[in-house]
Write a protein that holds these residues in place. Structure first.
Motif, PDB file in Angstrom:
ATOM      1  N   GLY A  86       0.786  -1.223   0.000  1.00 52.67           N
ATOM      2  CA  GLY A  86       0.000   0.000   0.000  1.00 52.67           C
ATOM      3  C   GLY A  86       0.821   1.278   0.000  1.00 52.67           C
ATOM      4  N   LEU A  87       2.147   1.140   0.113  1.00 55.36           N
ATOM      5  CA  LEU A  87       3.016   2.317   0.100  1.00 55.36           C
ATOM      6  C   LEU A  87       3.551   2.568  -1.303  1.00 55.36           C
ATOM      7  N   THR A  88       3.824   3.814  -1.610  1.00 57.39           N
ATOM      8  CA  THR A  88       4.541   4.113  -2.845  1.00 57.39           C
ATOM      9  C   THR A  88       6.011   3.781  -2.633  1.00 57.39           C
ATOM     10  N   ARG A  89       6.780   3.793  -3.704  1.00 59.94           N
ATOM     11  CA  ARG A  89       8.206   3.491  -3.584  1.00 59.94           C
ATOM     12  C   ARG A  89       8.892   4.494  -2.660  1.00 59.94           C
ATOM     13  N   ILE A  90       8.550   5.769  -2.784  1.00 63.13           N
ATOM     14  CA  ILE A  90       9.173   6.802  -1.945  1.00 63.13           C
ATOM     15  C   ILE A  90       8.774   6.616  -0.482  1.00 63.13           C
ATOM     16  N   GLU A  91       7.504   6.300  -0.233  1.00 62.28           N
ATOM     17  CA  GLU A  91       7.048   6.074   1.148  1.00 62.28           C
ATOM     18  C   GLU A  91       7.747   4.865   1.759  1.00 62.28           C
ATOM     19  N   ALA A  92       7.942   3.822   0.947  1.00 66.15           N
ATOM     20  CA  ALA A  92       8.632   2.628   1.445  1.00 66.15           C
ATOM     21  C   ALA A  92      10.083   2.937   1.788  1.00 66.15           C
TER      22      ALA A  92
END
Length: 231
Positions: A86-92
């Protein structure tokens, strides 16, 4: 046929609005960096995706891969389970960085999708599945990789199939209209399927071809029977 014909539509497409989210079964490359490479060794284990080529082995060893499990987690050395679904790559990246700060001062993290696949089917020059080097992919770029639509493809009714939370969703796109640039489906997500349906002329030709074969077969059989009976 002219694509994206200009009209009064205000173009406001932003990639950030539709950036793909990490899903179950995604394969991610996660690399940890720091000013002292030695402290990152426990977090960068040898990749299981080995090649017989030594130079490729060396490269892959620097790029550990992880599969997002059915719970949405990856299991990283030292950190254990980290929920990324559920996270974007940047959030991850930010989430893993915050976890790493317990062990490393000012850590760096790089994440890439290893299985960002898009399939293009139907009336295109080269139908097939394509592995994308980045998640920033548009429907036009995917069609370009497939060699563009053939002259028989319907450009006003492109079908895009996407899986969201285990449910298949379908959306139609009109490539002749500029408003398509504002669609939330203009930017693709992993495992999207694009289908280009044939136009009516192509469908009729296909039917005619099948019927013609049947008629020829029946005619040949009748001629053979008549020939035998009139001898």
């Amino acid at each position: 046929m002219v694509y994206l014909q200009p009209d009064s539509t205000q173009i406001n497409t932003l990639f950030e609005q539709y950036v793909p989210k990490i899903q179950k079964n995604d394969i991610l490359t996660i690399v940890v960096t720091a000013s002292d490479p030695k402290v990152t060794a426990p977090f960068n284990p040898l990749s299981t995706m080995m090649s017989s080529n030594l130079s490729q082995q060396t490269d892959m060893a620097l790029r550990p891969t992880y599969t997002v499990d059915n719970y949405g987690d990856v299991v990283m050395p030292m950190l254990g389970k980290v929920r990324l679904e559920g996270l974007t790559r940047i959030e991850a990246i930010e989430k893993i960085r915050s976890e790493l700060e317990k062990y490393i001062k000012d850590p760096g993290v790089n994440i890439n999708f290893n299985n960002f696949r898009v399939s293009v089917l139907g009336e295109v020059t080269r139908p097939g599945s394509f592995i994308m080097p980045t998640e920033r992919v548009t429907v036009l770029e995917a069609l370009g990789m497939a060699g563009d639509l053939t002259i028989r493809g319907v450009r006003e009714n492109i079908l895009l199939i996407r899986e969201v939370d285990g449910q298949k969703t379908m959306q139609r796109l009109d490539l002749t209209k500029q408003s398509t640039l504002n669609s939330p489906y203009y930017y693709l997500a992993q495992n999207d399927v694009i289908y280009v349906e044939p136009n009516k002329a192509q469908i009729n030709n296909s039917k005619l071809g099948a019927n013609t074969n049947i008629i020829i077969s029946i005619a040949s059989l009748l001629i053979t029977v008549i020939s035998v009976l009139t001898r």
